[in-house]
Design an enzyme around this catalytic site. Structure first.
Site, PDB file in Angstrom:
ATOM      1  N   GLU A   1      -8.847   5.147  -0.804  1.00  0.00           N
ATOM      2  CA  GLU A   1      -9.044   5.477   0.500  1.00  0.00           C
ATOM      3  C   GLU A   1      -7.990   6.265   1.392  1.00  0.00           C
ATOM      4  O   GLU A   1      -8.197   6.776   2.180  1.00  0.00           O
ATOM      5  CB  GLU A   1      -9.411   4.019   1.360  1.00  0.00           C
ATOM      6  CG  GLU A   1      -8.045   3.207   1.509  1.00  0.00           C
ATOM      7  CD  GLU A   1      -8.263   1.711   2.097  1.00  0.00           C
ATOM      8  OE1 GLU A   1      -9.421   1.523   2.471  1.00  0.00           O
ATOM      9  OE2 GLU A   1      -7.238   1.265   2.168  1.00  0.00           O
TER      10      GLU A   1
ATOM     11  N   GLU B   1       0.713  -1.085   0.071  1.00  0.00           N
ATOM     12  CA  GLU B   1      -0.064   0.148   0.225  1.00  0.00           C
ATOM     13  C   GLU B   1       0.933   1.203   0.126  1.00  0.00           C
ATOM     14  O   GLU B   1       0.364   2.017   0.489  1.00  0.00           O
ATOM     15  CB  GLU B   1      -0.860   0.370   1.234  1.00  0.00           C
ATOM     16  CG  GLU B   1      -2.041  -1.013   1.095  1.00  0.00           C
ATOM     17  CD  GLU B   1      -3.209  -0.928   1.835  1.00  0.00           C
ATOM     18  OE1 GLU B   1      -3.263   0.061   2.827  1.00  0.00           O
ATOM     19  OE2 GLU B   1      -4.165  -2.062   2.025  1.00  0.00           O
TER      20      GLU B   1
ATOM     21  N   HIS C   1      -8.881  -7.879   0.054  1.00  0.00           N
ATOM     22  CA  HIS C   1      -8.024  -6.632   0.306  1.00  0.00           C
ATOM     23  C   HIS C   1      -6.787  -7.190   1.251  1.00  0.00           C
ATOM     24  O   HIS C   1      -6.896  -8.086   2.212  1.00  0.00           O
ATOM     25  CB  HIS C   1      -8.912  -5.518   1.322  1.00  0.00           C
ATOM     26  CG  HIS C   1      -9.946  -4.970   0.456  1.00  0.00           C
ATOM     27  ND1 HIS C   1      -9.814  -3.592   0.454  1.00  0.00           N
ATOM     28  CD2 HIS C   1     -10.783  -5.118  -0.589  1.00  0.00           C
ATOM     29  CE1 HIS C   1     -10.529  -2.988  -0.576  1.00  0.00           C
ATOM     30  NE2 HIS C   1     -11.269  -4.151  -1.099  1.00  0.00           N
ATOM     31  N   GLU C   2      -5.860  -6.347   1.019  1.00  0.00           N
ATOM     32  CA  GLU C   2      -4.539  -7.026   1.711  1.00  0.00           C
ATOM     33  C   GLU C   2      -3.983  -8.022   1.673  1.00  0.00           C
ATOM     34  O   GLU C   2      -3.365  -8.798   2.269  1.00  0.00           O
ATOM     35  CB  GLU C   2      -4.613  -6.762   3.233  1.00  0.00           C
ATOM     36  CG  GLU C   2      -4.830  -5.238   3.963  1.00  0.00           C
ATOM     37  CD  GLU C   2      -6.280  -4.889   3.822  1.00  0.00           C
ATOM     38  OE1 GLU C   2      -7.031  -5.755   3.911  1.00  0.00           O
ATOM     39  OE2 GLU C   2      -6.630  -3.921   3.669  1.00  0.00           O
TER      40      GLU C   2
ATOM     41  N   GLU D   1      -7.519  -5.597  -3.539  1.00  0.00           N
ATOM     42  CA  GLU D   1      -7.027  -4.277  -3.271  1.00  0.00           C
ATOM     43  C   GLU D   1      -5.533  -4.573  -3.695  1.00  0.00           C
ATOM     44  O   GLU D   1      -5.201  -4.286  -4.764  1.00  0.00           O
ATOM     45  CB  GLU D   1      -7.114  -3.970  -1.874  1.00  0.00           C
ATOM     46  CG  GLU D   1      -6.856  -2.400  -1.663  1.00  0.00           C
ATOM     47  CD  GLU D   1      -6.915  -2.087   0.097  1.00  0.00           C
ATOM     48  OE1 GLU D   1      -7.565  -1.032   0.158  1.00  0.00           O
ATOM     49  OE2 GLU D   1      -6.676  -3.108   0.577  1.00  0.00           O
TER      50      GLU D   1
ATOM     51  N   HIS E   1     -18.683  -8.921   4.270  1.00  0.00           N
ATOM     52  CA  HIS E   1     -17.437  -8.656   4.572  1.00  0.00           C
ATOM     53  C   HIS E   1     -16.677  -9.308   5.658  1.00  0.00           C
ATOM     54  O   HIS E   1     -17.366  -9.521   6.843  1.00  0.00           O
ATOM     55  CB  HIS E   1     -17.503  -7.185   5.406  1.00  0.00           C
ATOM     56  CG  HIS E   1     -15.938  -6.334   5.422  1.00  0.00           C
ATOM     57  ND1 HIS E   1     -15.852  -5.834   6.859  1.00  0.00           N
ATOM     58  CD2 HIS E   1     -14.962  -6.437   4.762  1.00  0.00           C
ATOM     59  CE1 HIS E   1     -14.512  -5.528   6.627  1.00  0.00           C
ATOM     60  NE2 HIS E   1     -14.041  -5.966   5.459  1.00  0.00           N
ATOM     61  N   HIS E   2     -15.705 -10.028   5.227  1.00  0.00           N
ATOM     62  CA  HIS E   2     -14.830 -10.977   6.165  1.00  0.00           C
ATOM     63  C   HIS E   2     -13.631 -10.163   6.374  1.00  0.00           C
ATOM     64  O   HIS E   2     -12.723 -10.485   5.859  1.00  0.00           O
ATOM     65  CB  HIS E   2     -14.715 -12.452   5.607  1.00  0.00           C
ATOM     66  CG  HIS E   2     -16.038 -13.179   5.743  1.00  0.00           C
ATOM     67  ND1 HIS E   2     -15.968 -14.167   4.750  1.00  0.00           N
ATOM     68  CD2 HIS E   2     -17.119 -12.997   6.130  1.00  0.00           C
ATOM     69  CE1 HIS E   2     -17.143 -14.893   5.022  1.00  0.00           C
ATOM     70  NE2 HIS E   2     -17.976 -14.115   5.728  1.00  0.00           N
ATOM     71  N   GLU E   3     -13.559  -9.426   7.520  1.00  0.00           N
ATOM     72  CA  GLU E   3     -12.259  -8.812   7.932  1.00  0.00           C
ATOM     73  C   GLU E   3     -11.649 -10.092   8.793  1.00  0.00           C
ATOM     74  O   GLU E   3     -12.509 -10.496   9.896  1.00  0.00           O
ATOM     75  CB  GLU E   3     -12.349  -7.686   8.505  1.00  0.00           C
ATOM     76  CG  GLU E   3     -11.137  -7.089   9.101  1.00  0.00           C
ATOM     77  CD  GLU E   3      -9.770  -6.942   8.191  1.00  0.00           C
ATOM     78  OE1 GLU E   3     -10.125  -6.251   7.058  1.00  0.00           O
ATOM     79  OE2 GLU E   3      -8.900  -7.488   8.346  1.00  0.00           O
TER      80      GLU E   3
END
Lengths: 692, 692
Positions: free
Chosen positions: B496, B176, B471-472, B490, B401-403
């Site tokens: 963001e 990032e 993401h990540e 991502e 959403h699965h963080e």
């Protein structure tokens, strides 16, 4: 199921008083029988110090407590002593299964509320029993301290003399070492570990690091045992010895990056447990470790059954067959397993363990490979549907084998389907295995992640009404009270090491086990070898089983487990039907247990009363020396006649020359009778007492 | 679905000939259009050397290949050249979704069969396309070499000049970073990384380590891009730069114990890919990375749908609401989500992303905590049953959403139930997240274990007919061809970061992204911000969105993704309904794509033809400079009239002073027309061409 008989909490006034007077920083409390006393003090430089006495004799001299954290980066070893609580408990509870039907939990409790100079609230909780001391750390919920990472635990156990010690090398990945008996000052774990050639994986800590349960005997005749209880969400504690001061310090098993434990308040550490007595038998009879564990989390335990089983296992170890199919001598083929089922049914065994039934054994070991087994794919010569049905017809359960090869991540990924597979095939007991380097890579068998893994497996098994026994797990710490479906573990050098070509076992081995490994809980030791020269199976195997035949029988009593294997294979049992009768008879669940006589490294004589019966069983084993044992049968029911069947070494028996020489005698006895029986070198005897 | 049109394999005689003559150790092969040539040679000391030319100009000078293993402990860098195979392929295939409806895969292939001096068979496979080179290592099955552990990969890329380079610091845990543009000799990853204050987790490799995709431009005007394709069961490759020789060397991401990859023959490494052209536009149009990936493993892909969505996400980032309930401004409450569903339904969005719906956000980040979320337990103010039903009635899908907070072990433990929960609530797309230090502890976002994890999630999602965007994760390498349900990632600095107080984004950012991160696959960049001064939400937020409004529109075309979010929240879109119309209209799946004009770090102009339609959409973006762009509309269908709607910066627009000044014009055009449009500083324009 659990009866609480709380005696009293000391009056609050009393606690408050303590928290006000200066003497708060020097507190002494005694065991209910007043034989053992604990002192907790504070030094001028704010350290907290405890010591423990048996009568007037120090068991633990002034020793420190505390932690070093890696996040936040602080030490928790200097404190303000905030206040002190005391109370006492006297209750009894009934285990789901065990050595006795009812357990008394009686102790005095001391809680010291501390605040570290780095502003962390920390309680020290001590419970003092007639058998010794358990203490733990408690991190209460607090505003500015929630998540933390332990770098080191600083708990000390300063011993009062250069004791005779029964020890194995400290190792993050195995507890399958042969026991060493030396003075504390003579410990050399590196040298001992280097002599071992037959352990699958070693991660030695260092020359002066050793494992618990650690058994010691002082020159004055005190028996001292150090272990831990209720190892939950925390790594295994090893012990580092400082020979100059004879001080043992907690050495926690690191994770992949060198941290020890990732914790969150509120949190209780496992108990640090010091068992002490002037009688060796009392160490073996202690229920302190069980008492320090949480009550059962399984509300309906009706499906949990102690079991006796046979299995396809030893024939693989001795080279008669093999786990993997391409070997050309695949053991777990349908016909062979059928034979085991037939034999189990004929002889009233509950289960048949089948190893090598599933695909993956071709390259299961030594590659640090993650995706080895899927736990649901049988080899094509193993007809799982047919055998499940056949076993059911015969009233026998097939025991599932989940060897993970140390790849715990892979096991967790497949475990739901693996348990479904078991249930769909009528199986409700699983033997798990962790041979090899752990995955997650960098974790150890003894690190916090794996400790959590073993518990996760036990919990998930319980949810599925499945019983578990783990091989190569962390050392047991009494968690079978909390998860009674977690029947047993290996976690020590088992009978299978009779097949190991280098050190193997020694005749003394099983006389040390109850004082060490078994302090934490039942073991799947796999006794019951009737053939002794392994060369008969394979010309390359020069090694021998180092007991007599009747000593193998006695192990069913001296080694407690609710899950007992008859280790040898059917055709070997069939050659000695009279001796085999003891294995057929011996139960695996008990109402009562009496350790009649014991000395670590020398002999153990134990009698146990069969569950819901007046029958008793007795086992007696010796080290490499021949011994005559004289003992009274006063444990038998009064005014009751028994038929005793005595399985004893024959006159020419010895472990090395003539292990199969045995004699079986029957006689009538009662509780006024005595027996005087000879054990051969490396021998033993077993007795069944059936009420007439 | 895939049409294979294999042209020919060179005659076997030919191969044999090569394997006999001395010149076998010097082999040159050209791209189909003969513009690019690869030479593979062997040095006197048995090293294997390759180089790559574009015309007569070296792209890669003589560079070495090979490995160092940690088990067995050998090097694989000196070889016997056993034989050589060549062949060529010319085929087309149709992606499930994408920038174009059909992709040509045309290359010449060279396989060099080697045997290391340590006796390991190893093949080097080169594929030379008109756009550049892909090569990989293949370890065939062989008798004495089955499982092995990679310590280092020794692949070199020796550059021919001190190129202008668009780079981010090499880091095992994040990609990032803001892009840096310097000469190779000026790279200082440590300095660049130290300026970053808003990245959740950094694991910097070192001063001279950088990431791929790496974009370079030579002084002679060659555009060179280095990346990898088909990253499967292997760690992410970073690059170590030796400034003295301008040589980049593969630097694989280590695991917890410092190893790189645990492998088993037969094994193919990922492709090492060098894209080269004298036109920047050709780099962006290259399909080489997709061609080097395996065909789709999903036979029935009918359930996979490119999507446009809105979501409860930006309002959390700017402080209007929060993820966790106890904050007192919990965003994911039933009423608020209902508003989003209504807005999505009114504006033809496919989905609504809801973050913060589930319990665990109280302490989800920064503690290296394993058991954070269970992925099935909503907060009590989020009525999941009601909302699922409401969304269904409105024809909208809620996006799950699965963080994971980096706890991949925990996610794997819960994923089956989590996917069941989704299906039971009518959801078929999940946004996964990996913010924080990875568990298994010691592993990295880029290590082999995690690369396998991301693929496992994609596979399991496919089995459940679920689409994924991560993401990540590790940098994408074209695996969306193989798993077309893995829509986007991502894996770069997204829109963001306009909210990040320190470095934030720069106006040039989106002109670099297509040449770097996007080479590997679609990104969930979350364009569509209509409000620019974040202070309006929260007085502490001084940062601004660093584009104009119409540049935000253009990003829907210049950044390709089958999953496009409209990042801002409904009330902000409602203030600009005329501009919002472009977001309503713009498709997310295409039949064709033309990169009209592009220069990394300066501008990108891209036109795309809507799937199954004659309509086109065009996006043009600029860096911090104002630019006039002149271009022909010759991509439009011949003899066809279109209504062009032009969304362009107003005369006073600029990213820093006046981002919301825009003008919308409509005009009739055809494929003979041209447009000449001004972009403001940090601005851009978007055009829809609707067939009349």
């Amino acid at each position: 199921m659990i009866q609480f008989t709380k005696i009293s909490l000391l009056a609050c006034f009393c606690c408050l008083m303590f928290s006000k007077v200066k003497s708060q920083s020097n507190f002494t409390i005694q065991s209910p029988d007043k034989k053992i006393s604990l002192s907790v003090n504070q030094s001028a430089n704010k350290l907290i110090i405890y010591n423990l006495k048996f009568g007037n004799e120090f068991v633990i001299e002034n020793s420190l407590v505390g932690f070093e954290l890696s996040k936040p980066k602080i030490k928790l070893n200097t404190f303000t002593w905030l206040s002190t609580d005391t109370s006492s408990v006297n209750e009894t509870w009934k285990p789901v299964w065990g050595e006795v039907s009812e357990i008394r939990n009686q102790y005095k409790k001391l809680v010291v509320h501390l605040k570290s100079t780095s502003n962390v609230l920390l309680d020290l909780e001590f419970r003092i029993f007639n058998e010794g001391l358990g203490f733990r750390y408690y991190f209460p919920e607090q505003a500015d301290f929630k998540h933390f990472i332990v770098k080191n635990e600083l708990t000390q156990f300063k011993l009062s003399g250069n004791h005779k010690t029964f020890w194995i090398p400290g190792d993050y990945d195995t507890n399958e070492y042969l026991y060493n008996t030396t003075l504390l000052s003579e410990i050399d774990a590196t040298k001992a570990a280097n002599q071992e050639k037959d352990i699958a994986l070693q991660s030695l800590i260092g020359k002066n690091s050793i494992q618990t349960p650690l058994m010691m005997k002082s020159k004055t005749g005190l028996y001292i045992n150090i272990h831990e209880a209720a190892l939950v969400n925390y790594p295994v504690m090893h012990l580092d010895l400082d020979k100059a001061t004879l001080t043992l310090t907690s050495h926690l098993t690191p994770d992949a990056v060198g941290n020890k434990a990732y914790l969150q308040t509120p949190f209780n550490t496992p108990w640090r447990v010091i068992n002490v007595s002037d009688k060796a038998e009392k160490i073996l009879e202690s229920k302190m470790i069980l008492n320090l564990n949480e009550p059962s989390k399984i509300t309906d335990a009706s499906w949990i059954k102690p079991q006796k089983f046979i299995g396809m296992w030893w024939e693989m170890h001795v080279g008669k067959s093999d786990w993997f199919k391409a070997s050309g001598k695949h053991g777990a083929n349908t016909e062979n397993v059928k034979k085991y089922i037939d034999f189990a049914a004929e002889n009233n065994f509950d289960g048949v363990l089948v190893e090598g039934w599933n695909q993956g054994w071709e390259d299961w070991f030594g590659n640090w490979k993650e995706d080895v087994f899927d736990f649901v794919s049988p080899y094509d010569d193993y007809n799982v549907n047919y055998l499940s049905e056949y076993a059911k017809q015969k009233g026998v359960k097939i025991i599932m084998h989940h060897e993970t090869s140390g790849s715990a991540t892979n096991y967790e990924r497949h475990i739901d389907k693996a348990f479904d597979f078991m249930k769909n095939h009528g199986m409700n007991t699983v033997k798990t295995g962790y041979v090899g380097k752990i995955i997650p890579r960098g974790e150890h068998h003894d690190s916090q992640w794996m400790v959590n893994h073993y518990e996760r497996v036990a919990k998930k098994a319980a949810e599925n009404q499945i019983m578990v026994e783990a091989h190569e797990p962390a050392h047991p710490t009494g968690l079978h009270r909390t998860y009674p479906n977690w029947l047993a573990n290996e976690a020590a050098r088992g009978n299978e090491f009779n097949n190991a070509p280098t050190l193997g076992l020694r005749p003394e081995h099983e006389t040390i086990l109850p004082f060490t490994r078994l302090m934490g809980g039942p073991m799947d030791y796999t006794p019951g070898f009737f053939h002794f020269n392994l060369i008969q199976y394979d010309p390359s195997r020069k090694q021998k089983v180092k007991t007599t035949l009747t000593k193998q029988l006695a192990l069913y009593v001296t080694i407690y487990s609710p899950l007992q294997m008859a280790g040898d294979f059917p055709e070997n049992f069939q050659k000695y039907p009279d001796a085999f009768q003891f294995i057929r008879d011996v139960p695996v669940d008990w109402d009562d247990t009496k350790v009649i006589s014991a000395e670590p490294g020398e002999y153990v004589v134990t009698a146990r009363k069969k569950k819901n019966s007046e029958d008793w069983y007795l086992g007696s084993i010796s080290d490499e020396n021949s011994r005559k044992m004289n003992f009274k049968l006063d444990f038998l029911k009064e005014n009751t006649e028994y038929e005793a069947t005595i399985y004893k070494d024959g006159p020419k028996a010895s472990w090395d020359k003539n292990p199969q020489d045995y004699v079986i005698e029957k006689m009538k006895v009662n509780n006024k009778s005595s027996l005087s029986l000879q054990m051969a070198a490396g021998g033993g005897f077993a007795v069944s007492f059936k009420k007439l």
